[in-house]
Design a protein around this motif. Structure first.
Motif, short mmCIF file in Angstrom:
data_model
loop_
_atom_site.label_atom_id
_atom_site.label_comp_id
_atom_site.label_asym_id
_atom_site.label_seq_id
_atom_site.Cartn_x
_atom_site.Cartn_y
_atom_site.Cartn_z
N ALA A 81 0.83 -1.20 0.00
CA ALA A 81 0.00 0.00 0.00
C ALA A 81 0.87 1.26 0.00
O ALA A 81 0.58 2.23 -0.71
N SER A 155 -4.05 -1.72 5.01
CA SER A 155 -3.92 -1.26 3.62
C SER A 155 -4.94 -0.18 3.26
O SER A 155 -5.13 0.12 2.09
N GLU A 249 -5.35 -6.79 -0.82
CA GLU A 249 -4.83 -6.57 0.53
C GLU A 249 -3.95 -7.75 0.96
O GLU A 249 -4.35 -8.90 0.80
#
Length: 269
Positions: A81, A155, A249
């Motif tokens: 992320a 994230s 994620e």
């Protein structure tokens, strides 16, 4: 019958044991804080140019006090992320803008703190700014507060766009007059973000990313953020123009509870 000396020795041993437990208990408690997995990083280590204005370690948020679990004003995210945000930042910088994050990883204890606050009908000191048109008793039913948050998976982040060179954000002074988060930009809290139509954490339908009442430059600004984020793999929460989650994620089903601090990232191999 035990000899007096024997009794005294046993009492001394018992007292020493009790003192030892008392002496180490604070340190032992500190050691119980979980650490972040290897996949988590400080955003500033990946991209120091992204502006950070972390709201929950401060008093300027919808609760009105620092939130449990936020020990330092830093953004922590999963590495994918953070790297994706770095790509977004590079493109925005070339256009004369910068990202600014308000919140990133959020420990479960902070979510619990929100829930506890939401259940207290008397704690409404920030209502005039953050939820002036919503009765506090409706925060759960309307989806503004929940017992789990995607932020705790690492994230998801809340962010905006700032025009460069960035103007400083005026400091929040506890007790100052509060203005509704949907008021014109010139009237509401003087955040240095470009005009998104509402402030951050505005519990109001006007904060919906594509609300048809938000038009013109405000709509274009929301699309500037949305298009840049989606191009890098982020998904927007339709009810909050500031809320994005990186996909896929790394931890789609895990809700972490390590504190927001550099110490949570230290000592890893």
């Amino acid at each position: 019958m035990q000899k007096p000396a024997t009794v005294l020795r046993r009492l001394a041993v018992a007292l020493a044991a009790l003192l030892a437990v008392t002496a180490v208990s604070p340190a032992a408690h500190a050691r119980t804080d979980p650490k972040a997995p290897e996949e988590f990083v400080a955003l500033s280590d990946v991209d120091p140019t992204i502006i950070q204005e972390m709201r929950y370690p401060t008093q300027h948020n919808f609760v009105g006090r620092p939130i449990d679990g936020y020990r330092q004003p830093i953004c922590i995210l999963t590495r994918p992320a953070a790297q994706a945000l770095h790509k977004v930042q590079g493109k925005l910088l070339r256009r004369g803008y910068s990202l600014k994050v308000y919140d990133c990883y959020r420990p479960q204890r902070a979510v619990n703190d929100f829930v506890k606050w939401a259940e207290d009908p008397k704690a409404t000191q920030m209502k005039a700014e953050f939820y002036p048109r919503v009765d506090k008793s409706r925060l759960f039913a309307d989806g503004y507060i929940a017992e789990k948050s995607g932020h705790s998976r690492g994230s998801t982040m809340d962010l905006t766009v700032v025009k460069l060179p960035a103007r400083p954000t005026a400091p929040y002074r506890p007790g100052q007059r509060l203005v509704p988060c949907y008021a014109p930009q010139s009237e509401r809290f003087p955040d240095n973000s470009i005009d998104m139509g509402t402030g951050f954490d505005c519990f109001d339908t006007l904060a919906h990313t594509l609300d048809p009442r938000v038009q013109g430059k405000q709509h274009a600004n929301r699309l500037l953020l949305k298009n840049a984020m989606e191009a890098a793999g982020f998904v927007n929460l339709a009810e909050e123009w500031w809320h994005y989650t990186y996909q896929p994620e790394p931890f789609p089903n895990t809700y972490f509870d390590f504190p927001v601090s550099r110490a949570s990232l230290a000592g890893r191999r």
